[in-house]
Design a protein around this motif. Structure first.
Motif, PDB file in Angstrom:
ATOM      1  N   ARG A  40       0.831  -1.207   0.000  1.00  0.00           N
ATOM      2  CA  ARG A  40       0.000   0.000   0.000  1.00  0.00           C
ATOM      3  C   ARG A  40       0.863   1.253   0.000  1.00  0.00           C
ATOM      4  O   ARG A  40       1.895   1.312   0.662  1.00  0.00           O
ATOM      5  CB  ARG A  40      -0.912   0.008   1.209  1.00  0.00           C
ATOM      6  CG  ARG A  40      -1.863  -1.178   1.184  1.00  0.00           C
ATOM      7  CD  ARG A  40      -3.256  -0.781   1.587  1.00  0.00           C
ATOM      8  NE  ARG A  40      -4.142  -1.922   1.476  1.00  0.00           N
ATOM      9  CZ  ARG A  40      -5.058  -2.052   0.532  1.00  0.00           C
ATOM     10  NH1 ARG A  40      -5.218  -1.118  -0.369  1.00  0.00           N
ATOM     11  NH2 ARG A  40      -5.833  -3.103   0.498  1.00  0.00           N
ATOM     12  N   GLY A  97      -2.847   4.716   0.497  1.00  0.00           N
ATOM     13  CA  GLY A  97      -3.642   3.507   0.708  1.00  0.00           C
ATOM     14  C   GLY A  97      -3.880   2.691  -0.546  1.00  0.00           C
ATOM     15  O   GLY A  97      -4.382   1.568  -0.461  1.00  0.00           O
ATOM     16  N   THR A  98      -3.517   3.218  -1.711  1.00  0.00           N
ATOM     17  CA  THR A  98      -3.689   2.482  -2.966  1.00  0.00           C
ATOM     18  C   THR A  98      -2.817   1.228  -2.943  1.00  0.00           C
ATOM     19  O   THR A  98      -1.643   1.297  -2.592  1.00  0.00           O
ATOM     20  CB  THR A  98      -3.307   3.365  -4.173  1.00  0.00           C
ATOM     21  OG1 THR A  98      -4.116   4.535  -4.174  1.00  0.00           O
ATOM     22  CG2 THR A  98      -3.483   2.613  -5.479  1.00  0.00           C
ATOM     23  N   ARG A 134      -7.795   0.656  -5.589  1.00  0.00           N
ATOM     24  CA  ARG A 134      -7.805   2.018  -5.054  1.00  0.00           C
ATOM     25  C   ARG A 134      -8.483   2.003  -3.683  1.00  0.00           C
ATOM     26  O   ARG A 134      -9.329   1.157  -3.412  1.00  0.00           O
ATOM     27  CB  ARG A 134      -8.521   2.960  -6.008  1.00  0.00           C
ATOM     28  CG  ARG A 134      -7.770   3.043  -7.335  1.00  0.00           C
ATOM     29  CD  ARG A 134      -8.278   4.158  -8.197  1.00  0.00           C
ATOM     30  NE  ARG A 134      -7.594   4.152  -9.476  1.00  0.00           N
ATOM     31  CZ  ARG A 134      -6.520   4.896  -9.748  1.00  0.00           C
ATOM     32  NH1 ARG A 134      -6.015   5.674  -8.843  1.00  0.00           N
ATOM     33  NH2 ARG A 134      -5.956   4.832 -10.926  1.00  0.00           N
ATOM     34  N   PRO A 135      -8.118   2.958  -2.811  1.00  0.00           N
ATOM     35  CA  PRO A 135      -8.740   2.984  -1.485  1.00  0.00           C
ATOM     36  C   PRO A 135     -10.238   3.266  -1.577  1.00  0.00           C
ATOM     37  O   PRO A 135     -10.684   3.976  -2.481  1.00  0.00           O
ATOM     38  CB  PRO A 135      -8.013   4.115  -0.756  1.00  0.00           C
ATOM     39  CG  PRO A 135      -7.219   4.840  -1.767  1.00  0.00           C
ATOM     40  CD  PRO A 135      -7.145   4.008  -3.002  1.00  0.00           C
ATOM     41  N   ASP A 136     -10.982   2.697  -0.650  1.00  0.00           N
ATOM     42  CA  ASP A 136     -12.425   2.901  -0.611  1.00  0.00           C
ATOM     43  C   ASP A 136     -12.700   4.205   0.124  1.00  0.00           C
ATOM     44  O   ASP A 136     -12.350   4.365   1.286  1.00  0.00           O
ATOM     45  CB  ASP A 136     -13.101   1.734   0.116  1.00  0.00           C
ATOM     46  CG  ASP A 136     -14.605   1.876   0.155  1.00  0.00           C
ATOM     47  OD1 ASP A 136     -15.155   2.650  -0.641  1.00  0.00           O
ATOM     48  OD2 ASP A 136     -15.236   1.209   1.003  1.00  0.00           O
ATOM     49  N   ASN A 137     -13.354   5.149  -0.569  1.00  0.00           N
ATOM     50  CA  ASN A 137     -13.689   6.430   0.036  1.00  0.00           C
ATOM     51  C   ASN A 137     -15.139   6.471   0.494  1.00  0.00           C
ATOM     52  O   ASN A 137     -15.709   7.542   0.655  1.00  0.00           O
ATOM     53  CB  ASN A 137     -13.460   7.579  -0.971  1.00  0.00           C
ATOM     54  CG  ASN A 137     -12.000   7.754  -1.280  1.00  0.00           C
ATOM     55  OD1 ASN A 137     -11.139   7.461  -0.461  1.00  0.00           O
ATOM     56  ND2 ASN A 137     -11.707   8.239  -2.471  1.00  0.00           N
TER      57      ASN A 137
END
Length: 145
Positions: A40, A97-98, A134-137
């Protein structure tokens, strides 16, 4: 599931075959250290300029291993000698965080600091970068409208 394993059989046979020649490569035969990392992004990538004025992008990747109750994290500093344009903008636009897959060339650098102590660091120069997740927003964009 058997189809999965049968698709691996040729690769497994090749892995056990003697390595007499480097027919798969057009590069000269010399020692290299190549790293493959899946981890990450620790922070947004940053654009820097070298002393010669060349732009580079630097970023950190965290990799973890071990059982959940005793997880160990390693931090890797990655440098990318980025071309101009969309590739540079793509990397600079990655969020903390990706989940990334990175292949890079590794080299140890040694130097003497201002106090006369010998220091060393592992430098990793990116060859390949792939975004795995990709990070969860929470369904919200970071941009305000």
């Amino acid at each position: 599931m058997s189809a999965f394993f049968s698709s691996l059989r040729p690769a497994l046979r090749m892995a056990n075959a003697p390595q007499a020649a480097r027919a798969f490569s057009s590069s000269p035969a010399h020692s290299i250290a190549r790293l493959t990392l899946t981890g990450r992004l620790g922070a947004e990538p940053e654009l820097h300029a070298t002393s010669s004025g060349q732009e580079i992008v630097k970023y950190n990747i965290a990799t973890s291993h071990g059982p959940r109750d005793n997880r160990q994290t390693s931090w890797w500093r990655i440098t990318n000698f980025v071309p101009e344009g969309s590739q540079r903008d793509f990397i600079l636009g990655l969020q903390k965080g990706t989940l990334l897959y990175v292949e890079g060339d590794a080299k140890m650098a040694n130097w003497e600091d201002s106090e006369g102590q010998t220091r060393s660091a592992l430098n990793v120069v990116q060859r390949t970068l792939e975004v795995l997740k990709r990070p969860d927003n929470g369904g919200h964009s970071d941009e305000s409208h």
